[in-house]
Design a protein around this motif. Sequence first.
Motif, PDB file in Angstrom:
ATOM      1  N   LYS A   1      51.681  30.851  50.119  1.00  0.00           N
ATOM      2  CA  LYS A   1      50.656  31.825  49.734  1.00  0.00           C
ATOM      3  C   LYS A   1      50.465  32.811  50.886  1.00  0.00           C
TER       4      LYS A   1
ATOM      5  N   ARG B   1      44.753  43.541  54.820  1.00  0.00           N
ATOM      6  CA  ARG B   1      44.599  42.416  55.764  1.00  0.00           C
ATOM      7  C   ARG B   1      45.522  42.579  56.970  1.00  0.00           C
TER       8      ARG B   1
ATOM      9  N   SER C   1      50.497  46.314  41.547  1.00  0.00           N
ATOM     10  CA  SER C   1      49.581  45.446  40.784  1.00  0.00           C
ATOM     11  C   SER C   1      48.160  45.983  40.750  1.00  0.00           C
TER      12      SER C   1
ATOM     13  N   ARG D   1      54.443  51.328  43.469  1.00  0.00           N
ATOM     14  CA  ARG D   1      55.046  51.359  42.125  1.00  0.00           C
ATOM     15  C   ARG D   1      54.040  50.839  41.121  1.00  0.00           C
TER      16      ARG D   1
ATOM     17  N   SER E   1      41.215  42.476  40.726  1.00  0.00           N
ATOM     18  CA  SER E   1      40.695  41.962  41.990  1.00  0.00           C
ATOM     19  C   SER E   1      41.820  41.262  42.743  1.00  0.00           C
ATOM     20  N   GLY E   2      42.171  41.792  43.899  1.00  0.00           N
ATOM     21  CA  GLY E   2      43.265  41.209  44.690  1.00  0.00           C
ATOM     22  C   GLY E   2      44.546  41.118  43.881  1.00  0.00           C
ATOM     23  N   GLY E   3      44.741  42.031  42.937  1.00  0.00           N
ATOM     24  CA  GLY E   3      45.978  42.045  42.138  1.00  0.00           C
ATOM     25  C   GLY E   3      45.898  41.195  40.882  1.00  0.00           C
ATOM     26  N   TYR E   4      44.812  40.465  40.690  1.00  0.00           N
ATOM     27  CA  TYR E   4      44.657  39.681  39.461  1.00  0.00           C
ATOM     28  C   TYR E   4      43.811  40.454  38.457  1.00  0.00           C
TER      29      TYR E   4
ATOM     30  N   LYS F   1      32.262  28.226  38.433  1.00  0.00           N
ATOM     31  CA  LYS F   1      33.317  27.714  39.323  1.00  0.00           C
ATOM     32  C   LYS F   1      33.970  26.462  38.764  1.00  0.00           C
TER      33      LYS F   1
ATOM     34  N   ASN G   1      39.032  30.413  39.833  1.00  0.00           N
ATOM     35  CA  ASN G   1      38.086  30.857  40.865  1.00  0.00           C
ATOM     36  C   ASN G   1      38.087  32.358  41.116  1.00  0.00           C
TER      37      ASN G   1
ATOM     38  N   LYS H   1      31.335  37.440  42.362  1.00  0.00           N
ATOM     39  CA  LYS H   1      30.947  37.277  43.764  1.00  0.00           C
ATOM     40  C   LYS H   1      29.429  37.383  43.859  1.00  0.00           C
TER      41      LYS H   1
HETATM   42  C1  MCA Z   1      41.302  34.445  45.820  1.00  0.00           C
HETATM   43  N1  MCA Z   1      39.988  34.653  45.617  1.00  0.00           N
HETATM   44  C2  MCA Z   1      39.832  35.776  44.945  1.00  0.00           C
HETATM   45  C3  MCA Z   1      41.126  36.265  44.735  1.00  0.00           C
HETATM   46  N2  MCA Z   1      42.017  35.415  45.290  1.00  0.00           N
HETATM   47  N3  MCA Z   1      38.722  36.411  44.502  1.00  0.00           N
HETATM   48  C4  MCA Z   1      38.914  37.558  43.826  1.00  0.00           C
HETATM   49  N4  MCA Z   1      40.141  38.088  43.583  1.00  0.00           N
HETATM   50  C5  MCA Z   1      41.257  37.471  44.024  1.00  0.00           C
HETATM   51  N5  MCA Z   1      42.459  37.979  43.806  1.00  0.00           N
HETATM   52  C6  MCA Z   1      38.843  33.866  46.078  1.00  0.00           C
HETATM   53  C7  MCA Z   1      38.978  32.415  45.786  1.00  0.00           C
HETATM   54  O1  MCA Z   1      38.392  32.159  44.557  1.00  0.00           O
HETATM   55  C8  MCA Z   1      38.203  31.788  46.924  1.00  0.00           C
HETATM   56  O2  MCA Z   1      36.847  31.848  46.605  1.00  0.00           O
HETATM   57  C9  MCA Z   1      38.444  32.725  48.066  1.00  0.00           C
HETATM   58  O3  MCA Z   1      38.795  33.987  47.480  1.00  0.00           O
HETATM   59  C10 MCA Z   1      39.593  32.288  48.956  1.00  0.00           C
HETATM   60  O4  MCA Z   1      40.672  31.851  48.151  1.00  0.00           O
HETATM   61  P1  MCA Z   1      42.146  31.855  48.702  1.00  0.00           P
HETATM   62  O5  MCA Z   1      43.026  31.188  47.730  1.00  0.00           O
HETATM   63  O6  MCA Z   1      42.179  31.387  50.124  1.00  0.00           O
HETATM   64  O7  MCA Z   1      42.457  33.400  48.668  1.00  0.00           O
HETATM   65  P2  MCA Z   1      43.611  34.129  49.322  1.00  0.00           P
HETATM   66  O8  MCA Z   1      44.748  33.216  49.625  1.00  0.00           O
HETATM   67  O9  MCA Z   1      43.091  34.914  50.432  1.00  0.00           O
HETATM   68  O10 MCA Z   1      44.123  35.055  48.119  1.00  0.00           O
HETATM   69  C11 MCA Z   1      43.892  36.401  48.030  1.00  0.00           C
HETATM   70  C12 MCA Z   1      45.175  37.061  47.573  1.00  0.00           C
HETATM   71  C13 MCA Z   1      45.630  36.366  46.256  1.00  0.00           C
HETATM   72  C14 MCA Z   1      46.261  36.924  48.587  1.00  0.00           C
HETATM   73  C15 MCA Z   1      44.882  38.521  47.336  1.00  0.00           C
HETATM   74  O11 MCA Z   1      44.620  36.505  45.283  1.00  0.00           O
HETATM   75  C16 MCA Z   1      46.941  36.866  45.771  1.00  0.00           C
HETATM   76  O12 MCA Z   1      47.999  36.409  46.192  1.00  0.00           O
HETATM   77  N6  MCA Z   1      46.938  37.839  44.857  1.00  0.00           N
HETATM   78  C17 MCA Z   1      48.139  38.371  44.250  1.00  0.00           C
HETATM   79  C18 MCA Z   1      48.004  38.411  42.780  1.00  0.00           C
HETATM   80  C19 MCA Z   1      49.307  38.834  42.095  1.00  0.00           C
HETATM   81  O13 MCA Z   1      50.390  38.395  42.417  1.00  0.00           O
HETATM   82  N7  MCA Z   1      49.169  39.731  41.123  1.00  0.00           N
HETATM   83  C20 MCA Z   1      50.317  40.242  40.379  1.00  0.00           C
HETATM   84  C21 MCA Z   1      50.062  40.165  38.901  1.00  0.00           C
HETATM   85  P3  MCA Z   1      35.864  30.632  46.884  1.00  0.00           P
HETATM   86  O14 MCA Z   1      35.935  30.436  48.360  1.00  0.00           O
HETATM   87  O15 MCA Z   1      34.560  31.110  46.382  1.00  0.00           O
HETATM   88  O16 MCA Z   1      36.452  29.495  46.106  1.00  0.00           O
HETATM   89  S1  MCA Z   1      51.454  40.928  38.030  1.00  0.00           S
HETATM   90  C22 MCA Z   1      50.841  42.504  37.818  1.00  0.00           C
HETATM   91  O17 MCA Z   1      49.734  42.780  38.128  1.00  0.00           O
HETATM   92  C23 MCA Z   1      51.683  43.647  37.357  1.00  0.00           C
HETATM   93  C24 MCA Z   1      52.789  43.345  36.469  1.00  0.00           C
HETATM   94  C25 MCA Z   1      52.209  44.382  38.562  1.00  0.00           C
HETATM   95  O18 MCA Z   1      52.164  45.610  38.519  1.00  0.00           O
HETATM   96  O19 MCA Z   1      52.638  43.707  39.511  1.00  0.00           O
END
Ligand code: MCA
Length: 508
Positions: A230, A255, A277, A299, A411-414, A470, A475, A480
């Motif tokens: 990750k 970051r 994303s 892109r 949010s964060g690509g999701y 939660k 998550n 938030k």
């Molecule tokens: C984690 N958290 C988030 C998110 N990710 N909150 C909002 N949005 C998010 N994206 C929260 C968790 O619930 C947790 O909250 C706290 O943040 C820490 O979690 P952790 O897992 O440690 O987070 P992280 O490792 O820092 O992850 C953030 C991240 C990740 C790196 C941005 O979300 C990520 O890898 N995102 C990429 C998504 C992606 O691949 N999208 C592509 C979709 P708590 O502490 O309260 O539990 S495909 C698409 O969109 C199209 C086709 C395209 O164009 O690509």
Amino acid sequence: MNLFTVLEKGFPRDKSSCAIETSDGLYYSWDDLEKATSKLANLLASLKLPKGARVAVQVEKSPEALFLYLATIKAGLVFLPLNSAYQATEMEYFLDNSKPAVVVCSPNCFSWLSKLAFKSGTQQVYTLGERRDGSLLERAASHSNQFDTVTMKDEELAAILYTSGTTGRSKGAMLTHKNLSSNAQVLQKYWSWKKGDVLLHALPIFHVHGLFVASHGALINGSKMIWMPKLDIDQLIKFLPRSTILMGVPTFYTRLLADSRFTKEVCKNMRLFIAGSAPLLAETFNEFIEKTGYTILERYGMSETVMLTSNSYSGRRVAGAVGLPLPGTQVRVMNEQRQLCKVNEVGAVEVKGPNIFVGYWEMPEKTKEEFTADGWFKTGDVGRWGGENTSGKVPDDYLCIVGRSKDLIISGGYNIYPKEIESFIDDMPGVQESAVIGIPHPDFGEAVVAIVVPKPGCNLDGAAIIADLKGRIANFKVPKRVAIVSELPRNAMGKVQKNILRQDYQTT
Ligand code: MCA
Ligand code: AMP
């Protein structure tokens, strides 16, 4: 042709070279990748499933999870990846809707997930842990490491990706072998993948970005991947000097920029930084150039379409623009009168091409609604050609995404659909109604905020609502912040005015 056959053509001749190096120090050669994939394909084939049977996978990221994906494709079955953050209610829907023949889950989820799977008619449930543990690899171990890739027609299904819907119900986008292979081939050329490229892979592999755009790119080019479970900024900075390509959502770049160890020196071997994303802010784009000398290439794509447009590799990369349609893909922007928009005129983005999905799984009506009569897919994004943005004039043939006609938060690509969160909150005792909005967030781009109205005479506690959610939804979808108010602003038609809420709740 089978997508695996297309990817395999790019594998290097020297099979002893490294295909995947993990951030915890393991090396997988191309020979390891091929053999492990064949063993898994043989295991799947031994189940004698019909073509088109679904293999649903909810596991943490590991090289073996990638091999399972490749094995499913090789065996002519349909891969159905699911975000590991999804909880029981969400999984129950996906399994009921897709009726997978095989489910692979993390060992620690087996007890509850296998019950849901068997209830939906699944025949086999295997487990796969992050460290090569679980029943899947045990069962595959006795199978042969040779497997003849199953012949597939271009239009046969390779994968189903669930994307949330504006009505709150997720839809399974059906992608064919041709959708995926054509996009991989186009991107290999467009981004000028080279011999010796090393991809730093830190994205999740249950969505298009990490699974198709990133992994396919390295596989079809026979390039090594440095594989991180990750995003971890310490690890990213450690491995960047040995990499040439990074793909990430904008949060990766904000970051990195916030870390003083991220310097020009760290980037010295890099060739390309790609973002997508979610919208990349012009300030991130500009700060990145200032700090590293590199211009991020942005892109644009969707689960239903894989990649659609890209800023140029050798030409201009423009802040706030998603670039030119990829070769073979057509993009048009339509105004409300259903005419093509002129330069700088805002309208609906519609697309056509070999990469466009063939429909939503078992939702023919929904599929029909999302295509125009002349066969263009309505993306739900709002855009314009050219015009001006905060960084100046945008070339006339470059697309800018300026908004969305769908009520969606990224949010964060999701992708998060407010309607889904609202229905969970509205079902809670004491809740009269709710509105979920996205507000600007420095790390995630947008953050989810819920505004909730209690029933008369009821007291609600925002923290309790967050705690309840939660336990029930992924998550990243959990607000938030939850604000309790006596009423929601409405227009004359009685519609909740989310624009007013977005102004009132600009900060978390
Ligand atoms: C984690 N958290 C988030 C998110 N990710 N909150 C909002 N949005 C998010 N994206 C929260 C968790 O619930 C947790 O909250 C706290 O943040 C820490 O979690 P952790 O897992 O440690 O987070 P992280 O490792 O820092 O992850 C953030 C991240 C990740 C790196 C941005 O979300 C990520 O890898 N995102 C990429 C998504 C992606 O691949 N999208 C592509 C979709 P708590 O502490 O309260 O539990 S495909 C698409 O969109 C199209 C086709 C395209 O164009 O690509
Ligand atoms: P998904 O449903 O996860 O496939 O997300 C697709 C959506 O992400 C698109 O319809 C866009 O709204 C958004 N998206 C993807 N890339 C970009 C980008 N570079 N800029 C703005 N929005 C993007």
